[in-house]
Design a protein around this motif. Structure first.
Motif, PDB file in Angstrom:
ATOM      1  N   ASP A  21      -3.609  -4.088 -13.300  1.00  0.00           N
ATOM      2  CA  ASP A  21      -4.817  -4.920 -13.368  1.00  0.00           C
ATOM      3  C   ASP A  21      -4.546  -6.230 -14.118  1.00  0.00           C
ATOM      4  OD1 ASP A  21      -6.170  -2.976 -11.945  1.00  0.00           O
ATOM      5  OD2 ASP A  21      -7.317  -2.234 -13.670  1.00  0.00           O
ATOM      6  N   TYR A  22      -3.717  -6.163 -15.151  1.00  0.00           N
ATOM      7  CA  TYR A  22      -3.363  -7.373 -15.893  1.00  0.00           C
ATOM      8  C   TYR A  22      -2.628  -8.366 -14.987  1.00  0.00           C
ATOM      9  CZ  TYR A  22      -1.665 -10.529 -19.451  1.00  0.00           C
ATOM     10  OH  TYR A  22      -1.405 -11.656 -20.186  1.00  0.00           O
ATOM     11  N   PHE A  23      -1.638  -7.883 -14.235  1.00  0.00           N
ATOM     12  CA  PHE A  23      -0.860  -8.755 -13.349  1.00  0.00           C
ATOM     13  C   PHE A  23      -1.720  -9.315 -12.214  1.00  0.00           C
ATOM     14  CE2 PHE A  23       2.739  -7.275 -15.614  1.00  0.00           C
ATOM     15  CZ  PHE A  23       3.812  -8.087 -15.300  1.00  0.00           C
ATOM     16  N   MET A  24      -2.727  -8.545 -11.759  1.00  0.00           N
ATOM     17  CA  MET A  24      -3.574  -9.007 -10.655  1.00  0.00           C
ATOM     18  C   MET A  24      -4.563 -10.088 -11.078  1.00  0.00           C
ATOM     19  SD  MET A  24      -3.134  -8.215  -7.552  1.00  0.00           S
ATOM     20  CE  MET A  24      -4.685  -8.766  -6.865  1.00  0.00           C
ATOM     21  N   ASP A  25      -4.922 -10.145 -12.345  1.00  0.00           N
ATOM     22  CA  ASP A  25      -5.928 -11.111 -12.789  1.00  0.00           C
ATOM     23  C   ASP A  25      -5.261 -12.441 -13.113  1.00  0.00           C
ATOM     24  OD1 ASP A  25      -7.905 -12.635 -13.967  1.00  0.00           O
ATOM     25  OD2 ASP A  25      -8.643 -11.001 -15.237  1.00  0.00           O
ATOM     26  N   ASN A  75      -2.065  -0.542  -7.725  1.00  0.00           N
ATOM     27  CA  ASN A  75      -1.288   0.161  -8.744  1.00  0.00           C
ATOM     28  C   ASN A  75       0.178   0.398  -8.372  1.00  0.00           C
ATOM     29  OD1 ASN A  75      -3.566   0.352 -10.454  1.00  0.00           O
ATOM     30  ND2 ASN A  75      -4.276   2.088  -9.251  1.00  0.00           N
ATOM     31  N   LYS A  76       0.663  -0.258  -7.313  1.00  0.00           N
ATOM     32  CA  LYS A  76       2.050  -0.075  -6.878  1.00  0.00           C
ATOM     33  C   LYS A  76       2.826  -1.381  -6.734  1.00  0.00           C
ATOM     34  CE  LYS A  76       1.906   4.433  -5.037  1.00  0.00           C
ATOM     35  NZ  LYS A  76       2.139   5.244  -6.212  1.00  0.00           N
ATOM     36  N   HIS A  77       2.207  -2.373  -6.028  1.00  0.00           N
ATOM     37  CA  HIS A  77       2.996  -3.558  -5.663  1.00  0.00           C
ATOM     38  C   HIS A  77       2.111  -4.795  -5.455  1.00  0.00           C
ATOM     39  CE1 HIS A  77       6.707  -5.365  -4.129  1.00  0.00           C
ATOM     40  NE2 HIS A  77       5.905  -6.063  -3.358  1.00  0.00           N
ATOM     41  N   ILE A  78       2.643  -5.953  -5.883  1.00  0.00           N
ATOM     42  CA  ILE A  78       1.998  -7.250  -5.644  1.00  0.00           C
ATOM     43  C   ILE A  78       3.079  -8.205  -5.137  1.00  0.00           C
ATOM     44  CG2 ILE A  78       0.815  -9.234  -6.668  1.00  0.00           C
ATOM     45  CD1 ILE A  78      -0.049  -7.287  -8.967  1.00  0.00           C
ATOM     46  N   TRP A  90       7.416 -14.093  -5.656  1.00  0.00           N
ATOM     47  CA  TRP A  90       7.566 -13.038  -6.659  1.00  0.00           C
ATOM     48  C   TRP A  90       7.065 -11.725  -6.089  1.00  0.00           C
ATOM     49  CZ3 TRP A  90       9.641 -13.252 -11.548  1.00  0.00           C
ATOM     50  CH2 TRP A  90       9.958 -14.524 -12.033  1.00  0.00           C
ATOM     51  N   ASP A  91       7.788 -10.664  -6.402  1.00  0.00           N
ATOM     52  CA  ASP A  91       7.347  -9.303  -6.105  1.00  0.00           C
ATOM     53  C   ASP A  91       7.291  -8.557  -7.421  1.00  0.00           C
ATOM     54  OD1 ASP A  91       7.077  -8.716  -3.168  1.00  0.00           O
ATOM     55  OD2 ASP A  91       9.043  -9.678  -3.181  1.00  0.00           O
ATOM     56  N   TYR A  92       6.185  -7.835  -7.634  1.00  0.00           N
ATOM     57  CA  TYR A  92       6.004  -7.029  -8.839  1.00  0.00           C
ATOM     58  C   TYR A  92       5.785  -5.596  -8.389  1.00  0.00           C
ATOM     59  CZ  TYR A  92       4.681 -11.713 -10.444  1.00  0.00           C
ATOM     60  OH  TYR A  92       4.642 -13.068 -10.707  1.00  0.00           O
ATOM     61  N   SER A  93       6.587  -4.678  -8.917  1.00  0.00           N
ATOM     62  CA  SER A  93       6.446  -3.255  -8.603  1.00  0.00           C
ATOM     63  C   SER A  93       6.114  -2.510  -9.884  1.00  0.00           C
ATOM     64  CB  SER A  93       7.732  -2.700  -7.996  1.00  0.00           C
ATOM     65  OG  SER A  93       8.054  -3.395  -6.815  1.00  0.00           O
ATOM     66  N   PHE A  94       5.258  -1.498  -9.749  1.00  0.00           N
ATOM     67  CA  PHE A  94       4.772  -0.747 -10.904  1.00  0.00           C
ATOM     68  C   PHE A  94       4.979   0.735 -10.645  1.00  0.00           C
ATOM     69  CE2 PHE A  94       2.460  -4.582 -10.099  1.00  0.00           C
ATOM     70  CZ  PHE A  94       2.364  -5.200 -11.332  1.00  0.00           C
TER      71      PHE A  94
END
Length: 161
Positions: A21-25, A75-78, A90-94
């Motif tokens: 949620d932090y990365f999405m905002d 909750n997995k990937h952006i 950028w790719d972010y994986s969680f």
């Protein structure tokens, strides 16, 4: 020729949903040193969430850019794409890691910035900047353990002599 990527992983001692949620905002980076959020909007769908930003160098407004979320798996990937070729994609994986979250950041510069040796220079810089960024995220998200003060031992009365 396939594009090389800068890829680093960090552990954040917070639940996956909290970190995701932090990365999405996009407004969460407002106030970061040298970074000004001009406009930010989150969408219900995730895809289309964006931030319009400007870099300030010694307080003087500098380059501007626009980032938009182009891929989203809760909750997995952006996946994020920037208007700036140097900022790139950028790719972010969680993923859950112990009691916290392993977040993996992958960066790909575009155009001329993706060609060695410029790519190597950009990868070095983005790796260093990602460490500073994660340190800020950790400071905001990681909960400090609650340390309870020891209770005083009950007083015992001496028997009257």
């Amino acid at each position: 020729m396939s594009a090389m990527t800068m890829k680093v992983s960090y552990h954040i001692d917070a639940p996956v949903k909290t970190v995701f949620d932090y990365f999405m905002d996009p407004a969460n980076d407002a106030g970061a040193p040298g970074y000004e959020v001009l406009e930010a909007k989150m969408t219900k769908e995730g895809v289309g969430t964006y931030v319009n930003w400007r870099i300030k160098i010694a307080g003087v407004p500098g380059p501007q850019g626009f980032e938009v979320v182009t891929g989203y798996q809760p909750n997995k990937h952006i996946t994020e794409k920037s208007s700036s070729a140097i900022v790139g994609n950028w790719d972010y994986s969680f993923e859950r890691e112990g009691t916290g979250t392993k977040v993996t950041l992958e960066h790909r510069s575009r155009a001329l910035w993706g060609v060695p040796p410029l790519r190597n220079m950009i990868d070095f810089g983005t790796t260093r900047m990602s460490r500073l960024y994660i340190d800020r995220v950790k400071a905001r998200l990681e909960t400090q353990p609650v340390v309870e003060k020891p209770k005083p031992a009950p007083r015992t009365r001496k028997a009257a002599s």
